[in-house]
Design an enzyme around this catalytic site. Structure first.
Site, PDB file in Angstrom:
ATOM      1  N   LYS A 257      -6.886   5.758  -1.789  1.00  0.00           N
ATOM      2  CA  LYS A 257      -7.729   5.961  -0.469  1.00  0.00           C
ATOM      3  C   LYS A 257      -6.958   5.628   0.838  1.00  0.00           C
ATOM      4  O   LYS A 257      -6.470   4.056   0.728  1.00  0.00           O
ATOM      5  CB  LYS A 257      -9.413   6.846  -0.847  1.00  0.00           C
TER       6      LYS A 257
ATOM      7  N   SER B 193      -5.703  14.950  -1.973  1.00  0.00           N
ATOM      8  CA  SER B 193      -6.607  14.194  -1.795  1.00  0.00           C
ATOM      9  C   SER B 193      -6.558  13.730  -0.588  1.00  0.00           C
ATOM     10  O   SER B 193      -6.957  12.632   0.386  1.00  0.00           O
ATOM     11  CB  SER B 193      -7.509  13.581  -2.503  1.00  0.00           C
TER      12      SER B 193
END
Lengths: 161, 174
Positions: free
Chosen positions: A86, A42
């Protein structure tokens, strides 16, 4: 008889040194600096899919010195036992425009990040599950800021911004 | 004569005690004061007795539950507020992930990884009815005992309200 006392005393001294060291290790790990193994697709191309070891500092988020563009380690709002890596895209009060399906841009949505929350996204928008799926992230779930990669050695170094 | 040495040894002792206390309070248990009346009468019941009105209740918060985040209905937990990470609240868990909780207006489904908390004093409690389900990652510990005032020392029991919550675990019995 006296020998047992001497041995017991020495064992207690050694055990207390080890105990103090473990406590120092916990405090450093939780409040100063720790290392984490991050893997997954990701955050491509910033982080490798096979796994990197990064250094995470735990001071910036306590002092309120995080901003958009920072790579952060957060506790997942969907599973408290998992941590995610993230990037902060927007802080509280900012307006975010996003679309769940990145290949088409005509179904985009906008919202303002509420107080006490941040908006996080993975760099690889196609496979990342982030604030576009579970909404703004409460600031209290942020655990630290990723500032350096130490493994693999070919990509050793800090991140500029 | 050895004042710097004495000072240094005192500093080292303070540092060691500080580190050990921080580790114990993070990993095992800590004692926190409860402010406000949102958990009345379990905490801060504000009766007319002298001790009750003098100071807040002190409770024991255990941190061992944070190893695998397994909570039960009726547990009293300490968590960081979703709207302000510097504030901590003490409330009771009414719904766990997968449950359906009934509020005045509608029935809310608790998503994965979240819980529904409410204060025992429903009239004056800021809880999930205002800010929604709370992510379990914000939970900082579970309250097990009241330690102050002395006449109310004891364990904090689980209290469930079966008529408002439909949980997936109870549905599977049929």
């Amino acid at each position: 008889m006296r020998q047992w006392r001497i041995i017991a005393k020495e064992a207690m001294t050694r055990a207390s040194i080890i105990g103090k060291f473990l406590c120092l290790l916990h405090v450093t790990d939780a409040y100063v600096l720790s290392s984490n193994h991050v893997l997954g697709p990701s955050m491509l191309p910033t982080l490798n899919i096979t796994g990197d070891v990064v250094l995470v500092e735990h001071l910036s988020h306590r002092l309120g010195k995080l901003g958009s563009g920072d790579l952060v380690l957060v506790r997942s709002p969907l599973d408290p036992k998992k941590t995610l890596t993230k990037r902060i895209v927007a802080m509280e009060g900012d307006k975010v425009t996003f679309s769940l399906d990145s290949t088409r841009s005509h179904n985009s949505r906008s919202l303002v990040v509420p107080k006490g929350h941040v908006w996080i996204q993975g760099d690889n928008l196609y496979v990342s599950r982030d604030s576009r799926h579970f909404g703004p992230l409460p600031y209290g779930l942020i655990e630290g800021k990723v500032f350096m990669r130490v493994w693999p050695p070919s990509s050793f170094g800090l991140w500029g911004e | 004569m050895g004042t710097p040495r004495v000072l240094w040894s005192i500093t080292k002792k303070c540092f060691t005690v500080g580190v050990i206390t921080l580790t114990v309070s993070d990993l095992f248990a800590s004692i926190v004061p409860v402010r406000g009346a949102s958990m009345s009468p379990t905490f801060n019941p504000k009766t007319n007795s002298l001790l009750d009105s003098l100071s807040d209740d002190r409770v024991l918060v255990e941190k061992l539950c944070l190893r695998n985040y397994k909570f039960s209905h009726g547990d009293v937990i300490v968590f960081s507020s979703p709207n302000n990470h510097k504030e901590k609240h003490v409330k009771r868990i009414v719904g766990l992930p997968g449950d359906w909780v009934g509020t005045i207006y509608d029935v809310v489904h608790i998503p994965e990884g979240h819980c529904w908390v409410e204060g025992d004093n429903t009239a004056s409690s800021l809880d999930s009815r205002s800010f929604g389900p709370v992510p379990l990652g914000l939970v900082k510990g579970r309250v097990t005992h009241v330690l102050w005032p002395p006449h109310r020392v004891g364990t904090v029991d689980r209290k469930t309200s079966q008529n408002r919550v439909s949980s997936s675990s109870s549905a599977s019995k049929f």
